[in-house]
Design an enzyme around this catalytic site. Sequence first.
Site, PDB file in Angstrom:
ATOM      1  N   ARG A   1      -4.750  -7.006  -7.288  1.00 22.99           N
ATOM      2  CA  ARG A   1      -6.035  -7.011  -6.282  1.00 22.99           C
ATOM      3  C   ARG A   1      -6.974  -5.950  -6.779  1.00 22.99           C
ATOM      4  O   ARG A   1      -7.249  -5.083  -6.055  1.00 22.99           O
ATOM      5  CB  ARG A   1      -5.647  -6.561  -5.161  1.00 22.99           C
ATOM      6  CG  ARG A   1      -4.596  -7.936  -4.394  1.00 22.99           C
ATOM      7  CD  ARG A   1      -4.388  -7.725  -2.995  1.00 22.99           C
ATOM      8  NE  ARG A   1      -3.546  -8.757  -2.474  1.00 22.99           N
ATOM      9  CZ  ARG A   1      -3.375  -8.876  -1.270  1.00 22.99           C
ATOM     10  NH1 ARG A   1      -3.801  -8.095  -0.202  1.00 22.99           N
ATOM     11  NH2 ARG A   1      -2.625  -9.966  -0.502  1.00 22.99           N
ATOM     12  N   ASP A  45      -3.443  -0.671   9.760  1.00 25.22           N
ATOM     13  CA  ASP A  45      -2.653  -1.180   8.452  1.00 25.22           C
ATOM     14  C   ASP A  45      -2.005  -0.362   7.474  1.00 25.22           C
ATOM     15  O   ASP A  45      -1.536  -0.551   6.634  1.00 25.22           O
ATOM     16  CB  ASP A  45      -3.470  -2.416   7.792  1.00 25.22           C
ATOM     17  CG  ASP A  45      -3.754  -3.477   8.487  1.00 25.22           C
ATOM     18  OD1 ASP A  45      -2.823  -3.907   9.562  1.00 25.22           O
ATOM     19  OD2 ASP A  45      -4.767  -4.286   8.398  1.00 25.22           O
ATOM     20  N   ASP A 105      -1.258  -0.053   2.825  1.00 21.08           N
ATOM     21  CA  ASP A 105      -1.863  -1.220   2.666  1.00 21.08           C
ATOM     22  C   ASP A 105      -2.806  -1.196   1.488  1.00 21.08           C
ATOM     23  O   ASP A 105      -2.525  -0.809   0.371  1.00 21.08           O
ATOM     24  CB  ASP A 105      -2.388  -1.840   3.947  1.00 21.08           C
ATOM     25  CG  ASP A 105      -2.725  -3.472   3.879  1.00 21.08           C
ATOM     26  OD1 ASP A 105      -1.864  -3.981   2.955  1.00 21.08           O
ATOM     27  OD2 ASP A 105      -3.550  -3.613   4.538  1.00 21.08           O
TER      28      ASP A 105
END
Length: 498
Positions: free
Chosen positions: A297, A217, A241
């Site tokens: 996040r 990723d 990512d």
Amino acid sequence: MLPMSCILLMCLFISFSSQIKAHKTTFSNLTLPHQHPYPESVVQQLQQKINASLSRRELLSKNQGSCLTGNPVDDCWRCDTNWAANRQKLADCGIGFGRAAMGGKNGQIYIVTDSSDNDPANPVPGTLRHAVIQDEPLWIVFAADMTINLRHELIFNSYKTVDGRGANVQITGHGCITLQYISNIIIHNIHVHHCKPSGNTNIRASPTHVGWRGVSDGDGISIFGSRNIWIDHCSLSYCTDGLIDAIMGSTAITISNNHFGHHDEVMLLGHNDKYLPDRGMQVTIAFNHFGEGLVQRMPRCRLGYIHVVNNDFTQWEMYAIGGSANPTINSQGNRYTAPSDPNAKEVTKRVETDDKEWSGWNWRTDGDIMVNGAFFVPSGAGLSAQYAQASSVQPKSVVQIDQLTMYSGVFGDPRDNGDIYPGFNGGGTTTGGTNMNKGYNGGSSSDDGDLFGMIFKGSSSQAPPYSKSNVFVSTFLSLLIIFILDTITNYDILLSLL
């Protein structure tokens, strides 16, 4: 005799059933073999350790040259002027859910002398890739400053410490760090940045195994089905990512003293909303600096128990802490500085979830400092009076956050641009904390050992940590009652039980 024997059995049953009842929810949520059954006790232990470090610093602050900061991780090893001769002391300094991570403790010192990464399937001795795949515990250090430009994922084996102290170590390139189905890893004092996807190649994961890997990723550090992981004093930025992602049943993780910057999706904890083993994920996020250029996040959580304590959030564009699928978020003693955007003041975000569904999720804010209009929306048990109460910020709390996070990231790195906090002017609001205004006498508090109004004990409604001593005391009291009854009634009850 029979009725009195029944009394004994009933007393014993009540004693044990009360313990089981108090923790039945905890037992029902055990989904991983290495999940801690009583996460609140881990939270309380961490609070006690922070308070002890702050108390020790306060007592010694009058001594000139004192090296203590109050940060329990740093104070554990940095005061030793000869720390380089005792590097493995670091393994005894862990905190939170990942505190048991041994890394390469008691293993040999492996010195990385070669920064190349030419053949991931056949790494050259002296390279970092050769070091991290070995079967035995290793404490990995670096002979000099170096930039390691990876060709593909750097796949670790268990029981490894990557210790960048004393050198400027940059890990970048393709794939970056992968911790998959392993345990006992410590990653300390390295830069991880500009990581890109790669794969469809053979990569060696141990001295005896080479396997085909698909496309990664582009995470900075990917934790997959792993446990006892501690990431400390790293600087992470500019990855494709996530900067740190933990998924697929990973647990017993501590992410501490790191500096995050210039990234969109910073940290993901949990594979997807339906992957039930992640209910056992337990992560401590402590003393980190969430700095410039971050969007969201910090972290984004699913299902597990996440303790976010004493971090400095100085910027976000969308939100700081998000989640779905009913994770437990325990936010304590953090400073949240909202951006200037009036539509992005909220710290929290329930991702793609109706408010009727998330109203029962246990998200709580306890002693957090809200700056520039930031606000945290609690839910579930977090709506109790202890967590909903707010009072004006005292300067001591702000100073304490600076102190606890002053060395976040790789040692010697600048803290953003001149320590500037968007919108911060020394004020704000504080959430939670029933003793915020008590006992202030110039830097210490008289309430239960809690210092600076920063660290709070859990709700009085929480079940106490289970212990054998509690059962012993209950059983002893039951027998004492029977002994008294036996004396009063002249029944030979005790003899009948032998």
